[in-house]
Design an enzyme around this catalytic site. Structure first.
Site, PDB file in Angstrom:
ATOM      1  N   HIS A  30      49.715  47.630  23.870  1.00 33.71           N
ATOM      2  CA  HIS A  30      50.901  47.473  25.092  1.00 33.71           C
ATOM      3  C   HIS A  30      50.088  46.796  26.301  1.00 33.71           C
ATOM      4  O   HIS A  30      48.984  46.422  26.264  1.00 33.71           O
ATOM      5  CB  HIS A  30      51.156  49.096  25.533  1.00 33.71           C
ATOM      6  CG  HIS A  30      50.087  49.452  25.804  1.00 33.71           C
ATOM      7  ND1 HIS A  30      48.870  50.047  25.326  1.00 33.71           N
ATOM      8  CD2 HIS A  30      49.926  50.081  27.123  1.00 33.71           C
ATOM      9  CE1 HIS A  30      48.143  50.817  26.132  1.00 33.71           C
ATOM     10  NE2 HIS A  30      48.717  50.957  27.364  1.00 33.71           N
ATOM     11  N   HIS A  83      49.394  47.222  29.496  1.00 41.05           N
ATOM     12  CA  HIS A  83      48.681  47.598  30.679  1.00 41.05           C
ATOM     13  C   HIS A  83      47.408  46.621  30.835  1.00 41.05           C
ATOM     14  O   HIS A  83      46.757  46.419  29.697  1.00 41.05           O
ATOM     15  CB  HIS A  83      48.295  48.995  30.472  1.00 41.05           C
ATOM     16  CG  HIS A  83      49.400  49.709  30.892  1.00 41.05           C
ATOM     17  ND1 HIS A  83      49.743  51.245  30.677  1.00 41.05           N
ATOM     18  CD2 HIS A  83      50.659  49.408  31.488  1.00 41.05           C
ATOM     19  CE1 HIS A  83      50.992  51.713  31.002  1.00 41.05           C
ATOM     20  NE2 HIS A  83      51.482  50.760  31.735  1.00 41.05           N
ATOM     21  N   ASP A 124      44.295  47.153  31.797  1.00 42.17           N
ATOM     22  CA  ASP A 124      43.176  47.535  31.061  1.00 42.17           C
ATOM     23  C   ASP A 124      43.146  47.509  29.627  1.00 42.17           C
ATOM     24  O   ASP A 124      42.225  47.666  29.071  1.00 42.17           O
ATOM     25  CB  ASP A 124      42.776  48.930  31.614  1.00 42.17           C
ATOM     26  CG  ASP A 124      43.732  50.125  31.074  1.00 42.17           C
ATOM     27  OD1 ASP A 124      44.769  49.843  30.977  1.00 42.17           O
ATOM     28  OD2 ASP A 124      43.128  51.230  30.486  1.00 42.17           O
ATOM     29  N   HIS A 125      44.183  46.853  29.119  1.00 37.75           N
ATOM     30  CA  HIS A 125      44.252  46.692  27.542  1.00 37.75           C
ATOM     31  C   HIS A 125      44.444  44.975  27.414  1.00 37.75           C
ATOM     32  O   HIS A 125      44.199  44.610  26.275  1.00 37.75           O
ATOM     33  CB  HIS A 125      45.352  47.189  26.846  1.00 37.75           C
ATOM     34  CG  HIS A 125      45.169  48.521  26.968  1.00 37.75           C
ATOM     35  ND1 HIS A 125      44.958  49.710  25.996  1.00 37.75           N
ATOM     36  CD2 HIS A 125      45.506  49.761  28.079  1.00 37.75           C
ATOM     37  CE1 HIS A 125      45.049  50.859  26.302  1.00 37.75           C
ATOM     38  NE2 HIS A 125      45.175  50.718  27.435  1.00 37.75           N
ATOM     39  N   HIS A 134      54.962  55.891  26.494  1.00 39.96           N
ATOM     40  CA  HIS A 134      53.954  55.263  27.570  1.00 39.96           C
ATOM     41  C   HIS A 134      54.432  54.057  28.147  1.00 39.96           C
ATOM     42  O   HIS A 134      54.522  54.043  29.373  1.00 39.96           O
ATOM     43  CB  HIS A 134      52.525  55.373  26.880  1.00 39.96           C
ATOM     44  CG  HIS A 134      51.370  54.760  27.719  1.00 39.96           C
ATOM     45  ND1 HIS A 134      50.932  55.615  28.760  1.00 39.96           N
ATOM     46  CD2 HIS A 134      50.814  53.678  28.008  1.00 39.96           C
ATOM     47  CE1 HIS A 134      50.017  55.018  29.283  1.00 39.96           C
ATOM     48  NE2 HIS A 134      49.843  53.678  28.788  1.00 39.96           N
ATOM     49  N   ASP A 143      47.502  54.103  24.056  1.00 38.83           N
ATOM     50  CA  ASP A 143      47.695  55.206  24.999  1.00 38.83           C
ATOM     51  C   ASP A 143      48.899  56.203  24.594  1.00 38.83           C
ATOM     52  O   ASP A 143      49.161  56.576  25.358  1.00 38.83           O
ATOM     53  CB  ASP A 143      47.765  54.660  26.312  1.00 38.83           C
ATOM     54  CG  ASP A 143      46.623  53.849  26.737  1.00 38.83           C
ATOM     55  OD1 ASP A 143      45.513  54.044  26.342  1.00 38.83           O
ATOM     56  OD2 ASP A 143      46.818  53.473  28.028  1.00 38.83           O
ATOM     57  N   HIS A 195      40.974  55.440  25.264  1.00 39.32           N
ATOM     58  CA  HIS A 195      40.311  56.170  26.015  1.00 39.32           C
ATOM     59  C   HIS A 195      39.739  57.060  25.473  1.00 39.32           C
ATOM     60  O   HIS A 195      39.847  57.930  24.747  1.00 39.32           O
ATOM     61  CB  HIS A 195      41.296  56.548  27.170  1.00 39.32           C
ATOM     62  CG  HIS A 195      41.764  55.339  27.870  1.00 39.32           C
ATOM     63  ND1 HIS A 195      41.382  54.639  28.946  1.00 39.32           N
ATOM     64  CD2 HIS A 195      42.943  54.940  27.875  1.00 39.32           C
ATOM     65  CE1 HIS A 195      42.099  54.091  29.548  1.00 39.32           C
ATOM     66  NE2 HIS A 195      43.159  53.822  28.836  1.00 39.32           N
TER      67      HIS A 195
HETATM   68 ZN   LIG Z   1      48.436  52.294  28.896  1.00 38.08          ZN
END
Ligand SMILES: [Zn+2]
Length: 256
Positions: free
Chosen positions: A53, A55, A57-58, A111, A128, A166
């Site tokens: 996805h 985001h 941090d990905h 999410h 996530d 995570h």
């Molecule tokens: Zn995420």
């Protein structure tokens, strides 16, 4: 021999790496630096970048990795991913013969709206959406969508390995224990988690069987969990309504 290895990034992200002694693919590279270090150290050629996805941090490491290695990027069709050459959604298959790795793509919105998972015989990269002892926050989708997505993941065999993005087990345990204090599997998991984290070892991958035994978001029909949700709400949930229990649990978790 193919192996799956977590490259730690930021505070608590794992960039999962599927590799053998020559090739690698990485999943959700939020940061390029630790990936480059790992590839250089092990003299691996990066075959592909898989994304679950959009985001930051990905995906934050994609630009640098593509610039350096010209690696093709696979990701969710419904989201904006830098350099995405292979947009994926439900029913698509990714296959990398050099690693003997083949995965099916399913849509797991909740999410984020376009979130996808990669499933293969024995494991899943679920980003996530499903976490150890917890689940992703609702940033874009509805509780109904997230619940449905988790149910789909949970329908896989119990020995399926769960590779989430995570290291959240320790973080999620207090809420899980609060919801279901008499769950002995959960108490044992808490003990094991504390030992692993004290040694700075990953608590991942988990298994679906373990999540079904200890993750409150996959256990919304358990009487003890329902009782605690009702205590928190100060009112009764509609009878036999798993979705209502899940929605209330997800909301409560945000406040916990
Ligand atoms: Zn995420």
């Amino acid at each position: 021999m193919m192996k799956i290895f977590p490259i730690p990034a930021f505070e608590d992200n794992y960039i999962w790496t599927v590799c053998n002694d020559q090739y690698a693919i990485v999943v959700d590279p939020g940061d390029a630096v630790p990936v480059i270090q790992y590839l250089e150290k092990n003299k691996l050629k990066l075959l592909a970048i898989l994304v679950t996805h959009h985001h930051r941090d990905h995906i934050g490491g994609i630009n640098d990795l593509v610039e350096l290695y010209n690696t093709p990027v696979y990701g969710p069709r419904r989201e904006k991913i830098p350099h995405m050459a292979f947009p994926l959604s439900e029913g698509d298959v990714v296959e990398f013969n050099q690693l003997n790795f083949r995965a099916n793509v399913i849509d797991i919105p909740g999410h984020t709206l376009g979130h996808i998972a990669y499933l293969w015989n024995g494991g899943m990269f679920c980003g996530d959406t499903l976490f150890t002892c917890g689940c992703g926050k609702l940033f874009e989708g509805t509780a109904e969508q997230l619940h449905h997505s988790l149910q789909r993941l949970a329908s896989l065999p119990d020995d399926t390995l769960v590779y989430c993005s995570h290291e959240y087990t320790l973080l999620n345990l207090p809420f899980a224990l609060h919801c279901e204090p008499s769950n002995t599997a959960l108490k044992q998991r808490a003990e094991e988690t504390h030992i692993l984290r004290a040694q700075d070892k990953p608590t991942l991958p988990s298994t679906l069987g373990m999540e079904k035994a200890t993750n409150p978001f996959l256990r919304c029909t358990e009487p003890e969990i329902i009782r605690h949700i009702e205590q928190h709400l100060g009112s009764r949930l509609p009878a036999n309504d798993e979705q209502a229990a899940f929605t209330a649990l997800r909301k409560w978790r945000d406040l916990f």
